[in-house]
Motif scaffolding. Structure first.
Motif: not given
Length: 740
Positions: A656-669
């Motif tokens: 998710f550090v390198a990902m260009g897409r939009v990210t949200y807090v639930h991606h960390y779970y």
């Protein structure tokens, strides 16, 4: 050799009598002494409830934790009667399964099929549109659907307990890890709605658990239990990847473990080669074939259930669409294309659209009429097949003439009457290609309007003398420039309505599917109607096509600079709990939910990642200096119970550090679970040499802190009723937007 008794001259029988007397046992052959009941009772251990609890902890502890998990995940779950956050997406996808309508989404189908199953069990008919913020109708039992989903979140708690045990944590730490999952506010909140995240977490937990069980069986390879956990691990990998592609990160963790394990076995020169090959074969079967079959089967069910035409048809091939019930694709279309036919051309690339034009022109370059690819079906996708300018001019009254492989044709846009055209002008975005435009009309134009048909294949026949609707795949080569009409995955700017850029690519690559086209629909009054369902689209072709289309669409989910997304967040904010997420509107008259974690769980687990790194450095320095602090068993425990969870965290976080897409807090779970395991290892390791009472006291303080913070922040999970200002005491930081 004489024994010791013989050597010393002692009588062996006398020596045995002496030993028994010292041990308090009756001598052999001696009369047994009658014991009084009082004497018997005096030797029995007094009954203690603590002893019983200690002995049967493995039963009552997971049961208690599981009961608490179901309570926290399900209590007041139906309090809010409105469509909350991504329930608008996944509830709608579940509706499509109930109506059996084909749809398109960037995630694999297993989780959404389970959502559909929950609706089916709830008696829902799929008619609700699941618009965000709308109130659920009385006939839709949304509470049951949420309860069904919450089970996956609740199951994570006993899985955390058993996983911590398999990682050889001591009992106090096993309880701590379990409580960190049980009383994690974000896990509680995300499990209470119709979403995929609780399913993703559940199968991530099952994968780590099965991996830990399999690792503990390494001493007994090829045993039934070893094989069982290997296959269950494969099934779990298949399930987690079939819910979301994030599941491939935990799959990578298992892959790294397997590579290391096989590498160590390869270095064991005492191991027979046939045994090494058997180890490899079992892992290929269990960790590659089984997961792939599970993943493949989820798509098989997906295609089997969704037999009706729906909103996602355009992402699939024309032949696939033609076999859906209620479709307009190929309906009453003549089979063979003739000059004068009015047709739509579908790009056969993954997620490809329809060849399209409109009155708007390019702002730069030739400034001629734009050519794009577009998924929406309208009259601007219609084209007439005409002979080239050197051929006999087309007459509506003439006998039928058919274009075939190798013929040069013209394509005339039905709405504007202009010719499909290309010239030596750079394309607007892909500068290495030539621009494609619409130019002239039926009488005005030149040879730059000519396109040569090159048939790639035909599902109906090996005879390429005629172009057939749906079944013929062909390329269009520009007669003058020798470039090929192509529609890739590049979108035009806003002036092109962000439709797909269509160019003429100079490279001749017959395998480039983005240069492949087919006729999707066809109108010609002189020709008889064909049967679009005569030929089926192969399953594996549809499977690959859909997966590549999913990947393409997922990569296109980049932040829109023209639109502010207040819910999005950056990767660096997640481990330090810098932000939360509002899951619904914030009016005083609705129940509000705020997606935020337990501060101690987040901050403690994040700090443990650094602590474990320092521990590794410390022991490496000590080892280099010649100190033998760690025994082989300690190193093995440190490796598999400490370092592997850190690797799991990195695998789930760094992308998710390198990902260009939009990210949200639930991606960390999912990453948070590995951070929790790391924190458990650090606490367990640092308290292992302490006095038992001191160790329990430290763990007890942590228990109270984790539970206390969960209780303090309970409203954000169970629902905030009334004005949000009531919870201003929970707003520790300005970035926690829960009260304004």
């Amino acid at each position: 050799m004489a024994n010791a008794a013989q050597t010393t001259g002692a009588d062996p029988q006398a020596e045995e009598l002496r030993r028994r007397n010292v041990a308090g046992q009756p001598s052999a052959g001696a009369p047994a002494v009658a014991r009084t009941p009082v004497a018997e009772k005096s030797k029995e251990k007094p009954f203690s409830i603590l002893t019983v609890l200690d002995e049967y902890e493995f039963i009552w502890a997971p049961l208690l934790f599981t009961a608490l998990a179901f309570f926290t995940r399900m209590w007041k779950i139906g309090l809010s009667p409105i469509v909350t956050w991504d329930e608008a997406h996944f509830g709608k996808f579940g509706s499509h399964y109930l109506k059996r309508e084909f749809y398109f989404d960037v995630h694999p189908p297993l989780g959404k099929m389970l959502v559909g199953l929950s609706g089916y069990l709830a008696g829902y008919n799929g008619s609700f549109e699941f618009k965000s913020g709308e109130t659920y109708p009385p006939e839709l039992n949304y509470t049951f659907m949420r309860l069904f989903n919450s089970v996956f979140g609740a199951v994570c708690v006993p899985l955390a307990y058993w996983t911590a045990k398999e990682l050889n944590f001591r009992r106090p730490t096993v309880w701590l890890v379990t409580m960190m999952v049980l009383f994690e506010n974000s896990y509680t909140t995300i499990s209470r709605f119709i979403l995929l995240d609780s399913m993703l977490l559940c199968f991530t937990f099952t994968t780590v658990f099965c991996w830990s069980k399999f690792h503990r069986q390494q001493h007994d390879p090829f045993s039934p239990e070893w094989g069982l956990w290997l296959m269950l691990l494969g099934v779990s990998i298949g399930c987690v990847t079939s819910v979301k592609w994030v599941g491939f990160f935990v799959t990578a963790l298992v892959g790294l473990y397997t590579i290391e394990d096989l590498w160590n076995k390869f270095g064991d020169l005492k191991m027979p080669k046939i045994e090494l090959f058997t180890h490899l074969a079992f892992r290929v079967f269990g960790l590659i074939l089984i997961p792939f079959c599970v993943y493949l089967f989820s798509f098989y069910l997906h295609f089997l259930i969704l037999e009706n035409s729906g909103p996602g048809d355009a992402q699939m091939s024309s032949l696939f669409q033609a076999n859906l019930r209620g479709t307009e694709v190929g309906k009453d279309s003549p089979l063979e294309i003739a000059y004068g036919s009015r047709a739509t051309l579908k790009n056969m690339g993954y997620g490809g659209g329809l060849l399209h034009s409109h009155h708007q022109t390019y702002p730069e370059g030739s400034t001629q009429q734009q050519i794009t690819c577009y998924h929406h079906k309208d009259s601007n996708n219609d084209w007439f097949f005409y002979p080239n300018r050197h051929d006999t001019e087309y007459d509506t009254e003439e006998p039928l003439r058919y274009p075939s492989n190798g013929d040069a044709i013209r394509l005339i846009h039905a709405q504007t009457g202009r010719n499909l055209h290309s010239h030596q002008v750079a394309a607007p975005v892909t500068k290495a290609d030539w621009e494609v435009s619409c130019y002239g009309n039926t009488t005005v134009g030149d040879t730059k309007d000519h396109w040569v048909i090159e048939v790639v294949r035909d599902a109906a026949s090996r005879d390429y003398s005629k172009i057939r609707t749906l079944t013929t795949s062909f390329r269009l080569r520009h007669a003058d420039l020798n470039c090929y009409l192509r529609a890739g995955n590049v979108n035009l700017p806003q002036w092109g309505f962000k439709q797909i850029e269509t160019t003429c690519v100079k490279e001749n690559n017959p395998r480039d599917v983005y240069t492949h086209w087919n006729v999707e629909s066809h109108v010609n009054d002189k020709l008889p109607a064909g049967d679009p369902g005569s030929y089926k689209s192969p399953f594996f072709q549809d499977f690959i096509h859909l997966n590549v289309a999913m990947m393409t669409s997922n990569n296109a989910l980049v932040p829109d600079p023209d639109k502010q997304d207040d819910l999005a967040s950056s990767f660096w904010q997640w481990p330090i709990l810098h932000v939360g997420l509002r899951m619904c509107g914030w009016n005083d008259d609705i129940v509000k939910y705020f997606l935020l974690g337990n501060p101690l769980v987040y901050w403690g687990s994040t700090a443990s990642l650094g602590v474990l790194g320092l521990m590794v450095v410390w022991y490496l320095i000590r080892w280099q200096r010649g100190y033998g602090d760690l025994k082989p068993a300690d190193i093995d425990h440190f490796h598999y119970s400490g370092i592997y969870p850190v690797i799991g965290w990195f695998l789930h976080y760094i992308p998710f550090v390198a990902m260009g897409r939009v990210t949200y807090v639930h991606h960390y779970y999912p990453a948070l679970w590995f951070a929790i395991l790391t924190s458990g290892f650090c606490v367990d390791w640092m308290t292992r040499t302490l006095n038992k009472q001191i160790s329990w006291a430290i763990h007890g303080v942590l228990y109270v802190a984790v539970i206390g913070l969960f209780v303090l922040f309970r409203a954000i999970s169970f629902g905030m009723v009334g004005p949000s200002s009531q919870w201003s005491h929970l707003k520790w930081f300005d970035s926690w937007k829960m009260t304004d």
